[in-house]
Design a protein around this motif. Structure first.
Motif, PDB file in Angstrom:
ATOM      1  N   GLN A  47      18.231  -0.586  -8.650  1.00  0.00           N
ATOM      2  CA  GLN A  47      17.382  -1.780  -8.608  1.00  0.00           C
ATOM      3  C   GLN A  47      16.094  -1.539  -9.381  1.00  0.00           C
ATOM      4  O   GLN A  47      14.996  -1.804  -8.922  1.00  0.00           O
ATOM      5  N   GLU A  48      16.265  -1.019 -10.624  1.00  0.00           N
ATOM      6  CA  GLU A  48      15.148  -0.802 -11.531  1.00  0.00           C
ATOM      7  C   GLU A  48      14.038   0.051 -10.914  1.00  0.00           C
ATOM      8  O   GLU A  48      12.852  -0.213 -11.089  1.00  0.00           O
ATOM      9  N   GLY A  49      14.435   1.061 -10.172  1.00  0.00           N
ATOM     10  CA  GLY A  49      13.463   1.983  -9.618  1.00  0.00           C
ATOM     11  C   GLY A  49      12.703   1.483  -8.419  1.00  0.00           C
ATOM     12  O   GLY A  49      11.690   2.057  -8.047  1.00  0.00           O
ATOM     13  N   GLN A  50      13.163   0.396  -7.805  1.00  0.00           N
ATOM     14  CA  GLN A  50      12.475  -0.119  -6.614  1.00  0.00           C
ATOM     15  C   GLN A  50      12.449   0.955  -5.535  1.00  0.00           C
ATOM     16  O   GLN A  50      13.480   1.476  -5.144  1.00  0.00           O
ATOM     17  N   PRO A  51      11.267   1.316  -5.010  1.00  0.00           N
ATOM     18  CA  PRO A  51      11.210   2.359  -3.987  1.00  0.00           C
ATOM     19  C   PRO A  51      11.690   1.847  -2.633  1.00  0.00           C
ATOM     20  O   PRO A  51      11.518   0.663  -2.304  1.00  0.00           O
ATOM     21  N   VAL A  52      12.294   2.733  -1.873  1.00  0.00           N
ATOM     22  CA  VAL A  52      12.743   2.412  -0.520  1.00  0.00           C
ATOM     23  C   VAL A  52      12.360   3.567   0.395  1.00  0.00           C
ATOM     24  O   VAL A  52      12.102   4.684  -0.061  1.00  0.00           O
ATOM     25  N   GLN A  53      12.295   3.272   1.690  1.00  0.00           N
ATOM     26  CA  GLN A  53      12.117   4.345   2.653  1.00  0.00           C
ATOM     27  C   GLN A  53      13.400   4.489   3.448  1.00  0.00           C
ATOM     28  O   GLN A  53      13.954   3.515   3.968  1.00  0.00           O
ATOM     29  N   LEU A  54      13.888   5.713   3.492  1.00  0.00           N
ATOM     30  CA  LEU A  54      15.129   6.041   4.181  1.00  0.00           C
ATOM     31  C   LEU A  54      14.783   6.605   5.552  1.00  0.00           C
ATOM     32  O   LEU A  54      14.075   7.601   5.654  1.00  0.00           O
ATOM     33  N   ILE A  55      15.298   5.949   6.587  1.00  0.00           N
ATOM     34  CA  ILE A  55      15.000   6.370   7.954  1.00  0.00           C
ATOM     35  C   ILE A  55      16.121   7.273   8.451  1.00  0.00           C
ATOM     36  O   ILE A  55      17.264   6.845   8.625  1.00  0.00           O
ATOM     37  N   ALA A  56      15.781   8.544   8.644  1.00  0.00           N
ATOM     38  CA  ALA A  56      16.774   9.505   9.126  1.00  0.00           C
ATOM     39  C   ALA A  56      17.060   9.266  10.612  1.00  0.00           C
ATOM     40  O   ALA A  56      16.177   8.868  11.372  1.00  0.00           O
ATOM     41  N   ALA A  57      18.307   9.495  11.008  1.00  0.00           N
ATOM     42  CA  ALA A  57      18.700   9.238  12.392  1.00  0.00           C
ATOM     43  C   ALA A  57      18.154  10.285  13.352  1.00  0.00           C
ATOM     44  O   ALA A  57      17.863   9.990  14.507  1.00  0.00           O
ATOM     45  N   ARG A  81      -3.933  -5.521  10.350  1.00  0.00           N
ATOM     46  CA  ARG A  81      -2.951  -5.806  11.407  1.00  0.00           C
ATOM     47  C   ARG A  81      -2.984  -7.302  11.746  1.00  0.00           C
ATOM     48  O   ARG A  81      -3.938  -7.764  12.353  1.00  0.00           O
ATOM     49  N   PRO A  82      -1.944  -8.057  11.367  1.00  0.00           N
ATOM     50  CA  PRO A  82      -1.941  -9.502  11.610  1.00  0.00           C
ATOM     51  C   PRO A  82      -1.874  -9.809  13.104  1.00  0.00           C
ATOM     52  O   PRO A  82      -0.925  -9.401  13.784  1.00  0.00           O
ATOM     53  N   PRO A  83      -2.847 -10.522  13.643  1.00  0.00           N
ATOM     54  CA  PRO A  83      -2.884 -10.767  15.094  1.00  0.00           C
ATOM     55  C   PRO A  83      -1.725 -11.603  15.601  1.00  0.00           C
ATOM     56  O   PRO A  83      -1.415 -11.559  16.793  1.00  0.00           O
ATOM     57  N   GLU A  84      -1.076 -12.359  14.713  1.00  0.00           N
ATOM     58  CA  GLU A  84       0.035 -13.197  15.166  1.00  0.00           C
ATOM     59  C   GLU A  84       1.333 -12.425  15.380  1.00  0.00           C
ATOM     60  O   GLU A  84       2.312 -12.977  15.884  1.00  0.00           O
ATOM     61  N   LEU A  85       1.335 -11.131  15.015  1.00  0.00           N
ATOM     62  CA  LEU A  85       2.541 -10.320  15.182  1.00  0.00           C
ATOM     63  C   LEU A  85       2.514  -9.632  16.542  1.00  0.00           C
ATOM     64  O   LEU A  85       1.636  -8.808  16.807  1.00  0.00           O
ATOM     65  N   PRO A  86       3.457  -9.939  17.465  1.00  0.00           N
ATOM     66  CA  PRO A  86       3.452  -9.349  18.810  1.00  0.00           C
ATOM     67  C   PRO A  86       3.502  -7.820  18.763  1.00  0.00           C
ATOM     68  O   PRO A  86       4.278  -7.234  18.007  1.00  0.00           O
ATOM     69  N   GLY A  87       2.652  -7.181  19.562  1.00  0.00           N
ATOM     70  CA  GLY A  87       2.645  -5.726  19.663  1.00  0.00           C
ATOM     71  C   GLY A  87       1.957  -5.020  18.524  1.00  0.00           C
ATOM     72  O   GLY A  87       1.993  -3.783  18.442  1.00  0.00           O
ATOM     73  N   ILE A  88       1.278  -5.771  17.649  1.00  0.00           N
ATOM     74  CA  ILE A  88       0.690  -5.162  16.457  1.00  0.00           C
ATOM     75  C   ILE A  88      -0.364  -4.120  16.814  1.00  0.00           C
ATOM     76  O   ILE A  88      -0.540  -3.124  16.100  1.00  0.00           O
ATOM     77  N   GLU A  89      -1.051  -4.314  17.965  1.00  0.00           N
ATOM     78  CA  GLU A  89      -2.137  -3.402  18.321  1.00  0.00           C
ATOM     79  C   GLU A  89      -1.625  -2.011  18.698  1.00  0.00           C
ATOM     80  O   GLU A  89      -2.376  -1.036  18.645  1.00  0.00           O
ATOM     81  N   SER A  90      -0.341  -1.900  19.051  1.00  0.00           N
ATOM     82  CA  SER A  90       0.206  -0.602  19.446  1.00  0.00           C
ATOM     83  C   SER A  90       1.215  -0.048  18.448  1.00  0.00           C
ATOM     84  O   SER A  90       1.842   0.971  18.717  1.00  0.00           O
ATOM     85  N   MET A  91       1.370  -0.716  17.312  1.00  0.00           N
ATOM     86  CA  MET A  91       2.292  -0.223  16.303  1.00  0.00           C
ATOM     87  C   MET A  91       1.744   1.033  15.649  1.00  0.00           C
ATOM     88  O   MET A  91       0.534   1.179  15.452  1.00  0.00           O
ATOM     89  N   VAL A  92       2.635   1.937  15.307  1.00  0.00           N
ATOM     90  CA  VAL A  92       2.293   3.150  14.557  1.00  0.00           C
ATOM     91  C   VAL A  92       2.811   2.975  13.135  1.00  0.00           C
ATOM     92  O   VAL A  92       4.001   2.749  12.922  1.00  0.00           O
ATOM     93  N   GLY A  93       1.909   3.043  12.170  1.00  0.00           N
ATOM     94  CA  GLY A  93       2.326   2.866  10.780  1.00  0.00           C
ATOM     95  C   GLY A  93       1.119   2.718   9.877  1.00  0.00           C
ATOM     96  O   GLY A  93      -0.024   2.980  10.288  1.00  0.00           O
ATOM     97  N   LEU A  94       1.360   2.279   8.651  1.00  0.00           N
ATOM     98  CA  LEU A  94       0.292   2.078   7.676  1.00  0.00           C
ATOM     99  C   LEU A  94       0.045   0.591   7.506  1.00  0.00           C
ATOM    100  O   LEU A  94       0.931  -0.128   7.052  1.00  0.00           O
ATOM    101  N   PHE A  95      -1.137   0.137   7.872  1.00  0.00           N
ATOM    102  CA  PHE A  95      -1.472  -1.288   7.807  1.00  0.00           C
ATOM    103  C   PHE A  95      -2.713  -1.566   6.970  1.00  0.00           C
ATOM    104  O   PHE A  95      -2.896  -2.689   6.524  1.00  0.00           O
ATOM    105  N   ILE A  96      -3.597  -0.585   6.806  1.00  0.00           N
ATOM    106  CA  ILE A  96      -4.900  -0.864   6.182  1.00  0.00           C
ATOM    107  C   ILE A  96      -4.724  -1.462   4.794  1.00  0.00           C
ATOM    108  O   ILE A  96      -3.775  -1.168   4.092  1.00  0.00           O
ATOM    109  N   LEU A 143       0.829  -1.202   0.000  1.00  0.00           N
ATOM    110  CA  LEU A 143       0.000   0.000   0.000  1.00  0.00           C
ATOM    111  C   LEU A 143       0.867   1.257   0.000  1.00  0.00           C
ATOM    112  O   LEU A 143       0.522   2.259  -0.650  1.00  0.00           O
ATOM    113  N   GLN A 144       1.994   1.232   0.698  1.00  0.00           N
ATOM    114  CA  GLN A 144       2.908   2.366   0.655  1.00  0.00           C
ATOM    115  C   GLN A 144       3.407   2.600  -0.770  1.00  0.00           C
ATOM    116  O   GLN A 144       3.526   3.741  -1.209  1.00  0.00           O
ATOM    117  N   GLU A 145       3.697   1.509  -1.482  1.00  0.00           N
ATOM    118  CA  GLU A 145       4.131   1.647  -2.874  1.00  0.00           C
ATOM    119  C   GLU A 145       3.048   2.339  -3.704  1.00  0.00           C
ATOM    120  O   GLU A 145       3.346   3.198  -4.539  1.00  0.00           O
TER     121      GLU A 145
END
Length: 296
Positions: free
Chosen positions: A74-84, A281-296, A15-17
């Motif tokens: 990599q043929e235009g593959q998008p990436v996200q760069l995490i600034a420090a 949000r996959p229920p089998e992933l620990p802490g998924i209910e409190s993660m901040v991000g894009l999941f929909i 979805l981010q792509e």
């Protein structure tokens, strides 16, 4: 962005792509994926302390410091760069010298202008805060962000942490351990995409075209979503709830079924397809209910 300021390089969720594609496809039209949340509150507020809390939230969640670029090698593959290290863009608008009517008009104008201002996807962070001071102890806090960073589920988590940080002076000791968004991306990478594609191909087998309610190209450029609210009489609400209960259905299933029947009537077809968002949000992933991000 120099390499010394880069914390990590991560892939994008599907979805981010998609949202990145839309953001870069037509940079002249309004970006319909710029979202806002406004909070009204009263009390004695230390504005600089709240600003520092916003910085602390960005420090706590690495994915909120992301920028998005194409990876040429990599043929235009998008990436996200995490600034420090990224500070939260912050603006204070003092409206105390305005009359009440003018105060409301200025606030609405600034909110609309902020929503219309596009983000540069290559410059982090893709969010910004505006604090309106309406009176000595009356405020509106506006968060404007690109949807590529976070979804609706994440918004209250983010706001709760912001005010927790405000109360603690930036100390997150009382908050739960951060479940990083990158753990969700790792989980996604382990999924069998070909099996998923095959499952959807089977489910949509026989569908020849989309169910369009308007001619192709009827609207030029991006059209901002609008909300239409209609109040349903109490008697009808009760009848619908009783019908859903008697059939063992949720109200959502009943509404989706009605929408499917309407689509069929409008298109003259008895085989229609439409979609709706789910939490993702996959229920089998620990802490998924409190993660901040894009999941929909």
């Amino acid at each position: 962005m120099s390499k010394t300021r880069l914390e990590s390089i991560l892939p994008l969720s599907p979805l981010q792509e998609g949202l990145l594609f839309h953001a870069l496809y037509d940079e002249q039209s309004p970006d319909v994926y710029v979202v806002q949340l406004a909070l009204q509150f009263e009390g004695d507020l230390d504005t600089e302390r709240l600003r520092s809390a916003a910085d602390a939230v960005l420090k706590r969640h690495a994915n909120l410091r992301a920028s998005f670029r194409q990876r040429r090698q990599q043929e235009g593959q998008p990436v996200q760069l995490i600034a420090a290290d990224v500070k939260a863009p912050w603006r204070l608008v003092d409206l105390r010298d305005h009359e009440e009517e003018e105060r409301t008009a200025v606030l609405e104008r600034v909110v609309a202008e902020d929503k219309a201002r596009r983000f540069d996807m290559a410059r982090p962070p893709l969010l910004r805060f505006t604090l309106f001071r309406q009176a000595d102890e009356r405020f509106v806090l506006l968060l404007t962000a690109h949807h590529i960073l976070l979804d609706g589920w994440s918004m209250p988590i983010l706001m709760r942490e912001l005010f927790e940080m405000y109360g603690s002076g930036g100390d997150d000791a009382r908050l739960p351990r951060v479940a990083p968004y990158r753990e969700y991306l790792t989980w996604l990478a382990a999924r069998d995409r070909e099996t998923g594609k095959a499952a959807w191909a089977g489910a949509l087998s026989g569908l020849e075209e989309p169910c369009r309610l308007a001619p192709t190209g009827a609207v030029e450029g991006a059209a901002r979503p609008e909300k239409i609210t209609r109040l349903v009489p109490a008697e009808l609400t009760e009848a619908l709830q009783e019908r859903a209960r008697s059939r063992g259905l949720t109200m959502n299933t009943l509404v989706q079924g009605a929408w499917g029947l309407l689509l069929g009537a409008l298109t003259g077809r008895d085989d229609v397809v439409f979609g709706t968002t789910v939490s993702g949000r996959p229920p089998e992933l620990p802490g998924i209910e409190s993660m901040v991000g894009l999941f929909i």
